[in-house]
Design a protein around this motif. Structure first.
Motif, short mmCIF file in Angstrom:
data_model
loop_
_atom_site.label_atom_id
_atom_site.label_comp_id
_atom_site.label_asym_id
_atom_site.label_seq_id
_atom_site.Cartn_x
_atom_site.Cartn_y
_atom_site.Cartn_z
N ALA A 68 12.84 -6.85 2.53
CA ALA A 68 11.64 -7.42 1.92
C ALA A 68 10.86 -8.26 2.92
O ALA A 68 9.63 -8.15 3.04
N ALA A 69 11.56 -9.09 3.68
CA ALA A 69 10.90 -9.95 4.66
C ALA A 69 10.26 -9.12 5.77
O ALA A 69 9.13 -9.39 6.20
N GLY A 70 10.98 -8.08 6.23
CA GLY A 70 10.45 -7.25 7.31
C GLY A 70 9.19 -6.53 6.92
O GLY A 70 8.20 -6.52 7.67
N VAL A 71 9.19 -5.92 5.73
CA VAL A 71 8.01 -5.18 5.26
C VAL A 71 6.83 -6.12 5.03
O VAL A 71 5.69 -5.84 5.43
N LEU A 72 7.09 -7.23 4.36
CA LEU A 72 6.02 -8.19 4.07
C LEU A 72 5.41 -8.73 5.35
O LEU A 72 4.18 -8.90 5.45
N LEU A 73 6.23 -8.97 6.35
CA LEU A 73 5.77 -9.60 7.58
C LEU A 73 4.69 -8.78 8.28
O LEU A 73 3.67 -9.31 8.71
N TYR A 74 4.90 -7.46 8.40
CA TYR A 74 3.93 -6.66 9.15
C TYR A 74 2.77 -6.14 8.29
O TYR A 74 1.76 -5.67 8.81
N THR A 75 2.91 -6.21 6.95
CA THR A 75 1.85 -5.70 6.07
C THR A 75 0.88 -6.80 5.66
O THR A 75 -0.29 -6.53 5.36
N LEU A 76 1.34 -8.04 5.65
CA LEU A 76 0.59 -9.13 5.04
C LEU A 76 -0.80 -9.33 5.65
O LEU A 76 -1.78 -9.50 4.93
N TRP A 77 -0.91 -9.27 6.98
CA TRP A 77 -2.19 -9.65 7.60
C TRP A 77 -3.22 -8.54 7.55
O TRP A 77 -4.37 -8.77 7.17
N SER A 78 -2.84 -7.30 7.91
CA SER A 78 -3.83 -6.22 8.02
C SER A 78 -3.82 -5.23 6.86
O SER A 78 -4.59 -4.28 6.86
N GLY A 79 -2.93 -5.42 5.90
CA GLY A 79 -2.97 -4.63 4.68
C GLY A 79 -2.79 -3.13 4.90
O GLY A 79 -1.90 -2.68 5.60
N PHE A 80 -3.69 -2.37 4.29
CA PHE A 80 -3.59 -0.91 4.30
C PHE A 80 -3.66 -0.34 5.71
O PHE A 80 -2.99 0.65 6.03
N ARG A 81 -4.45 -0.95 6.58
CA ARG A 81 -4.55 -0.44 7.96
C ARG A 81 -3.20 -0.52 8.66
O ARG A 81 -2.81 0.37 9.41
N ALA A 82 -2.47 -1.60 8.43
CA ALA A 82 -1.13 -1.72 9.01
C ALA A 82 -0.19 -0.68 8.41
O ALA A 82 0.64 -0.09 9.10
N SER A 83 -0.36 -0.41 7.12
CA SER A 83 0.50 0.55 6.45
C SER A 83 0.33 1.95 7.03
O SER A 83 1.31 2.63 7.36
N VAL A 84 -0.91 2.42 7.18
CA VAL A 84 -1.12 3.79 7.67
C VAL A 84 -0.76 3.93 9.14
O VAL A 84 -0.27 4.98 9.56
N LEU A 85 -1.00 2.90 9.93
CA LEU A 85 -0.66 3.00 11.34
C LEU A 85 0.85 3.06 11.54
O LEU A 85 1.36 3.92 12.28
N THR A 86 1.58 2.19 10.88
CA THR A 86 3.04 2.19 11.03
C THR A 86 3.66 3.43 10.39
O THR A 86 4.73 3.89 10.82
N ASP A 87 3.00 4.01 9.38
CA ASP A 87 3.49 5.24 8.77
C ASP A 87 3.64 6.35 9.81
O ASP A 87 4.56 7.17 9.74
N PHE A 88 2.71 6.42 10.75
CA PHE A 88 2.74 7.48 11.76
C PHE A 88 4.03 7.40 12.56
O PHE A 88 4.74 8.41 12.75
N ALA A 89 4.38 6.21 13.02
CA ALA A 89 5.61 6.04 13.79
C ALA A 89 6.84 6.25 12.91
O ALA A 89 7.84 6.86 13.33
N GLN A 90 6.77 5.77 11.66
CA GLN A 90 7.92 5.87 10.77
C GLN A 90 8.23 7.31 10.39
O GLN A 90 9.40 7.71 10.33
N VAL A 91 7.20 8.12 10.14
CA VAL A 91 7.46 9.50 9.74
C VAL A 91 8.01 10.31 10.90
O VAL A 91 8.85 11.20 10.72
N MET A 92 7.58 10.02 12.12
CA MET A 92 8.14 10.70 13.27
C MET A 92 9.64 10.39 13.42
O MET A 92 10.46 11.27 13.69
#
Length: 574
Positions: A173-197
């Motif tokens: 919970a802390a890890g996900v909240l930490l990187y999503t909190l500031w940039s919101g959806f933009r952070a979500s889609v950018l990190t998705d690219f690395a995560q799906v690979m």
């Protein structure tokens, strides 16, 4: 089911290794989030990233969002419960439902090119009550989704390390909240690219390794000889698997496809001409990965593995810990952490968008919105949602049950929502009453509050049969139009009539989903077909749109993470 007597001892990662992996993974995602950060964040970009995300990032994000840890765990549970056909029913129907979103997605983007949420569009189409109903269902759905991902993370860490389940859910919970909190959806889609690979690469290595280490093809003959599997579990065309898993999931994921804000958010964010290839790519990626992961549950079944603590949520960590060495175990750890994080950040982004747009934005009035305060509302929403999901995660519900329940609940909304984008006669009253009526029928059927016997049993089965026609009709309508949808729906109802009565009542999960579709369809149709309303769909684009006057012109974001980063950084310097 007796446990395999010759099963290897369960391996674990040491606490320092787990901490190192967590720091590398969440530290990397946090760094990516900082790179795209802006000194002055924009409220609309926080929710939809400018509506111009390109193919590579959007396809990866859609795939990562749909391939969540919960879908991996639930597919494995389906394989363990229903045998070889369980993951097929779970992964295949889930994949096809992504594809079925495509035609409706094109229509939604056409009438609402700059919307942030589906509920916002319902506000423009009908009014406040319809908006709040759709927004409320998505808040509930996203919190449950977030909860199930935390449960998956807690189970993973508790089994593969000396850390406890409680520590695991807090770390995730802390890890996900930490990187999503500031940039919101933009952070979500950018990190998705690395995560799906990472997910796809790890799955391609881990599944074959476990298969051969566990005994290869010989495990299936040994499992049958040991009495670990029933005839239905061996049957690729198992009726038990279809009625208990496949059919309810078809109805559930169709509702997910139409009502889920995490999917809708990506629909509003992707460049409009790239909707089709994005959804096709996500369809293939999801199906292959989730079916493959589900085979771990099938292997566990044939091997006679007893889930740790009797909890089927533990199957995947248990299988990886049993049959993988330290290096591949670390890879599996990253795979599952990546899958749950990719959807958990999407849930947080969806929840923040709903509260920002549908509660604060529309409540305050578009012209009276303070964009900076709007961002604060979104970030506070993420923190509150994380705390709520942590609280609910301690109950350790069955992930498969949670997913099917939420999907069925959204089934109350599917027909009224789709009809509202195509049929000018649908009124606010028809939308609202149809959803409430469907919910009133769904709950007692789904939870068997009223035994399905006598006259009530006949009513339930009659509605369920109509529901089959509604589900198949909706699927046909998206691709082939109204005439085909009517034919397919009618033929389906007539075909099921001879054997539906006295049979469907034995499957409350399936019946509840079908009843929700049927009741919402019947009430919405009969309250609307004589309506004199002639709605002008062009009004939707005028009512929905940007909240922040500083929103720059839509940026064409290409399909690579480098170009997404460069685009966001350039905008941040302006």
């Amino acid at each position: 089911m007796p446990p395999a007597t010759d099963a290897p001892e369960l391996s674990q990662l040491s606490i320092p290794v787990v901490i190192l992996l967590i720091v590398i993974f969440y530290g990397g995602t946090l760094l990516m989030s900082f790179i795209i950060g802006r000194k002055k964040e924009n409220a609309d970009a926080y929710m939809t990233a400018g509506n111009r995300i390109g193919f590579g990032v959007s396809a990866a994000s859609m795939t990562a969002t749909w391939i969540w840890a919960s879908s991996m765990y639930a597919s494995a549970e389906a394989g363990y419960n229903y045998g070889v056909s369980g993951p097929i029913h779970y992964g295949l129907w889930g994949a096809l439902m992504i594809l079925f979103i495509y035609p409706f997605g094109r229509r939604i983007r056409k009438v609402a090119p700059r919307a942030h949420t589906l509920a916002e569009v319902m506000y423009a189409r009908h009014g406040r009550s319809s908006q709040l109903m759709l927004a409320g269902s998505n808040v509930l759905g996203s919190v449950i989704s977030l909860t199930s991902n935390f449960i998956a993370g807690g189970a993973l860490i508790a089994i593969l390390s000396p850390l406890s389940f409680g520590a695991g859910i807090v770390i995730v919970a802390a890890g996900v909240l930490l990187y999503t909190l500031w940039s919101g959806f933009r952070a979500s889609v950018l990190t998705d690219f690395a995560q799906v690979m990472a997910m796809l690469g790890a799955a391609a290595i881990i599944i074959p390794v476990i298969f051969f280490v566990a005994g290869g093809p010989g495990m299936f003959e040994a499992g049958v000889a040991s009495g670990n599997v029933t005839a239905q579990q061996q049957n690729f065309f198992s009726s038990d698997a279809f009625m208990n898993q496949g059919a309810p999931y078809i109805a559930a994921v169709l509702a997910y496809a139409i009502g889920n804000q995490t999917i809708a958010q990506r629909l509003f964010a992707v460049r409009e001409d790239l909707i089709k290839p994005t959804f096709i790519t996500a369809t293939v990626g999801y199906g292959a990965t989730v079916i493959g992961i589900g085979m771990l549950g099938v292997m566990a079944l044939y091997l006679g593995v007893e889930p740790l603590q009797g909890d089927t949520n533990n199957l995947i960590p248990q299988m990886t810990g049993t049959y993988l060495g330290p290096v591949l175990l670390a890879l599996a750890f990253i795979m599952i952490i990546g899958s749950l994080s990719s959807t958990a950040d999407s849930d947080l982004s969806a929840l923040s968008s709903i509260v920002m747009t549908d509660i604060y934005g529309q409540g305050k009035g578009r012209k009276n919105v303070n964009p900076r305060f709007m961002l604060l509302v979104g970030r506070i929403t993420m923190i509150v949602a994380t705390a709520a999901a942590l609280y609910f995660a301690t109950a350790r519900f069955s992930i498969l049950d949670l997913l099917v329940f939420v999907g069925a609940l959204w089934g109350c909304l599917v027909f009224p929502v789709i009809a509202s984008f195509y049929w000018k006669k649908v009124t606010n009253a028809a939308f609202t009453v149809s959803v409430l009526a469907a919910l009133a029928f769904f709950l007692p059927v789904r939870f068997d509050w009223i035994p399905a016997v006598g006259a009530w049993g006949i009513v339930v089965e009659a509605l369920a049969i109509v529901g089959i026609g509604v589900v198949l009709g909706i699927m046909s309508f998206g691709f082939f139009g109204m005439r085909t949808a009517i034919i397919v729906g009618t033929v389906a109802v007539v075909a099921v009539l001879p054997f539906g009565f006295g049979y469907l009542r034995d499957y409350p999960v399936l019946s509840g989903s079908l009843v929700a579709y049927a009741v919402s369809f019947l009430v919405c149709y009969f309250m609307s077909f004589r309506s004199k309303q002639d709605y002008d769909f062009s009004k939707i684009a005028k009512v929905t749109g940007n909240f922040d006057e500083s929103t720059p012109a839509a940026t064409d974001v290409n399909g690579s993470t480098d170009e997404l980063t460069a685009s966001a950084s350039t905008q941040g310097e302006k």
